[in-house]
Design a protein around this motif. Structure first.
Motif: not given
Length: 650
Positions: A299-324
């Motif tokens: 999951t993504r905490t709101t603390d990390v998502e805030r950093l993603v939103g301001i561009g300080w942390v970048h979203d690193v996505s997997a090449a293939k999305r897998v979900s239950p």
């Protein structure tokens, strides 16, 4: 010289003279003993730096003795401790007390007598294994190579290793990244919440990295073992550190990667002063060392998502999305609305038990954690201490969860009824009920009192509390998440975020294609789990909290102490930082023993607010000292400050 003392007024560098007899031994980083004239005694201290004294300087006290010749305090560790303490309005010595273990003489002598340590070598086959494991995650490897900051959504599945162990896919990916970094001659620090996560990383690294290069650090180690591990980190040879929250300060050689797993887990929040969260310490360290920083989780905490939103942390996505395969289960027409397990979830569990184990997650351990009056539904309380009553088994005399007394002859103080009702079901009662519903099926209870690490592939119902779920060898054939509505009723700002994390971590233990039934929950949290869009939920939470100025959209400091001390500290901060708005202060509220207030401030004002809160702490400590006459002052500061509290709780 940095003196090891809890007094805030001593949290600064002191100058001492080096006696001729110790001139060859005193170097930056070692432990020494120094006199403190104001206290009239000897104290432990760290040598931070040495220099030539000017001829016009006043006479200095001399260093008394060298406690240890090993340079345990590196310049980068001191810089990190200083920055972390300043950000949290705390003392650098409190940070170092968490980072540097207590000296163990025998372990130190053994270390000094060792042969010269050579850089560990990673075999070509192990380097190829790491490359193959990371082949589908180019975004992750690019972030590491570029020394960037990334938020990585780990794939929700388990992997069976060649050594027979089953671990989360996240552990294999982080282990592969660590092996890849070690092969390049650099170090990695992997920070996880508890020993269960450490064990998964150890299993993933087994036989993939040299044994002497993998260092485990946690509170379960003996003091000599922990000190020996710390001395190994100081060696000029790369290594891989697996540890809990204090491992973020590990003084490794040439760090290239710092990864924090599941930063929303409360175990990564430091309870000791000054209370710097492992996530915040990792961000500070990444700036100082220039290494890569990865926040990984299901999951993504709101603390990390805030950093993603301001561009300080970048979203690193997997090449293939897998979900239950998540199913929102609810009672159907004709079923009892109070049914704990709807027919759809019951049928899925019965079908899955033909092939293997089924996980059932519940909210609480025990048999009946909550008892209420059967007539008026008032919570049942102990007549002696007021603690909550609970039942250990059906028909047993209720006992108090606080004092342990048996509540024989209990009477409700509100309606005088003598009848009790079980208002909740814990792991043991759930196991009892499921045992009657599925006769002949193995029942395994996993909670704090019954820890279970793994289960085999034979059919079984595994009843576990959140966070205590065992790992199934080939994954669970079905997962049933009970008590979700009860979990969401907790009075906590972040309860939705926490529930999503608990449910996502349990869902990640399911076998590919196995159903995950979330029972009796609707709304944004349930939709985020069903669609596996946890970052979107974190963004929505941030958007809801911003107008209300709730963390983490703003920073919050909690001040506790006497009413006069709290008011004086608030007044001094508001005078020094005029940019604080009229709604910055909440409180103070006063109880019989203490007062408490909250101070909200924007991130841009953080350095100034923390500096003046620290000044208020020192001023309060000096006032306490002056009030004591004719004897040495006790260590009693009436004011306590905690910065970055996660919730607005007065």
């Amino acid at each position: 010289m940095l003196i090891d003392s809890p007094l805030p007024q001593l949290d600064r560098l002191f100058d001492y003279a080096i006696p001729d007899a110790l001139a060859d031994e005193i170097v930056p980083g070692i432990r020494v003993r120094v006199p403190l004239r104001s206290a009239g005694r000897m104290l432990d201290a760290y040598v931070v730096e040495t220099d030539e004294a000017d001829a016009g300087d006043r006479p200095l006290s001399e260093i008394d003795a060298v406690s240890s010749p090993i340079r345990v305090l590196t310049p980068k560790l001191y810089a990190l401790a200083r920055r972390a303490a300043d950000r949290a309005a705390g003392s650098a010595t409190d940070i170092l007390r968490l980072a540097i273990p207590k000296r163990m003489v025998r372990a130190e002598k053994t270390w000094l007598a060792r042969p010269v340590l050579e850089a560990p070598q990673v075999g070509a086959e192990h380097a190829a294994w790491a490359a193959s494991m990371l082949a589908g995650d180019e975004g992750l490897t690019h972030c590491i190579d570029a020394a960037g900051r990334g938020a990585f959504d780990a794939p929700p599945r388990t992997i069976r290793l060649e050594n027979g162990s089953t671990v989360g896919a996240w552990a294999v990916l982080l282990a592969a990244a660590a092996v890849r970094t070690l092969a390049a001659g650099r170090s990695t620090i992997l920070v996880v919440p508890d020993h269960r996560d450490q064990s998964q990383l150890e299993a993933a690294l087994d036989a993939r990295a040299p044994a002497d290069a993998v260092i485990r650090v946690d509170a379960r180690q003996s003091s000599p073992a922990r000190y020996s591990a710390y001395l190994r980190m100081l060696a000029p040879a790369p290594c891989i550190v697996l540890g809990n929250r204090s491992a973020v300060y590990a003084p490794v050689h040439d760090p290239a990667l710092l990864a924090v797993w599941d930063d929303g887990d409360p175990l990564l929040a430091e309870p000791l002063s000054p209370g710097v969260h492992a996530r915040d310490a990792a961000l500070l360290r990444q700036e100082l060392d220039g290494c890569a920083l990865i926040f990984a989780g299901h999951t993504r905490t709101t603390d990390v998502e805030r950093l993603v939103g301001i561009g300080w942390v970048h979203d690193v996505s997997a090449a293939k999305r897998v979900s239950p395969r998540v199913v929102l289960s609810a009672t159907k027409e004709g079923e009892s609305r109070g049914a704990r397990v709807p027919s759809a979830a019951f049928a899925a569990a019965r079908e899955a038990l033909r092939a293997g184990p089924v996980l059932v997650q519940v909210a609480r351990p025990g048999y009946a954690p909550v008892l209420v009056c059967a007539d008026c539904r008032a919570p049942a309380r102990c007549a002696h201490c007021g603690g909550p009553l609970h039942a250990t088994r059906r028909g047993a005399v209720p006992t108090c969860a606080w004092c342990g007394r048996a509540a024989t002859g209990w009477t409700c103080p509100r309606c005088t009824s003598e009848r009790l009702r079980m208002a909740s079901s814990g792991t043991e009662r759930t196991a009892d009920e499921l045992g009657r519903a599925f006769p002949g099926v193995r029942i395994i209870v996993a909670d704090g009192e019954h820890p279970v690490a793994t289960v085999d592939d034979r059919p079984a119902l595994v009843v576990a509390t959140r966070g205590a779920e065992p790992i199934a060898e080939s994954g669970y054939r079905a997962v049933v998440l009970l008590d979700g509505d009860r979990m969401l009723l907790a009075e906590d700002l972040r309860i939705g975020e926490s529930c999503l994390r608990w449910w996502s971590n349990a869902a990640a233990l399911a076998a590919p294609g196995a159903p995950v039934h979330l029972v009796g929950v609707t709304g944004p949290v349930a939709r985020a789990l069903a669609t596996w869009t946890q970052p979107a939920y974190a963004r929505a939470e941030l958007a809801d909290r911003a107008p209300l100025r709730m963390p983490p959209t703003v920073r919050v400091a909690a001040l506790e102490g006497s009413l006069g001390a709290v008011n004086l500290a608030l007044a001094s901060v508001r005078d020094a930082v005029p940019a604080l708005d009229d709604l910055a202060v909440l409180g103070p509220t006063t109880t019989e023993s203490t007062s408490r207030a909250l101070l909200r401030f924007d991130y841009g004002l953080g350095a100034s607010v923390a500096e003046h809160l620290r000044a208020a702490l020192i001023a309060d400590a000096l006032r306490a000292r002056k009030n004591v006459k004719g004897r040495p002052p006790p260590v009693r500061n009436t004011l306590r400050v905690r910065v970055d509290v996660p919730d607005l709780d007065l």
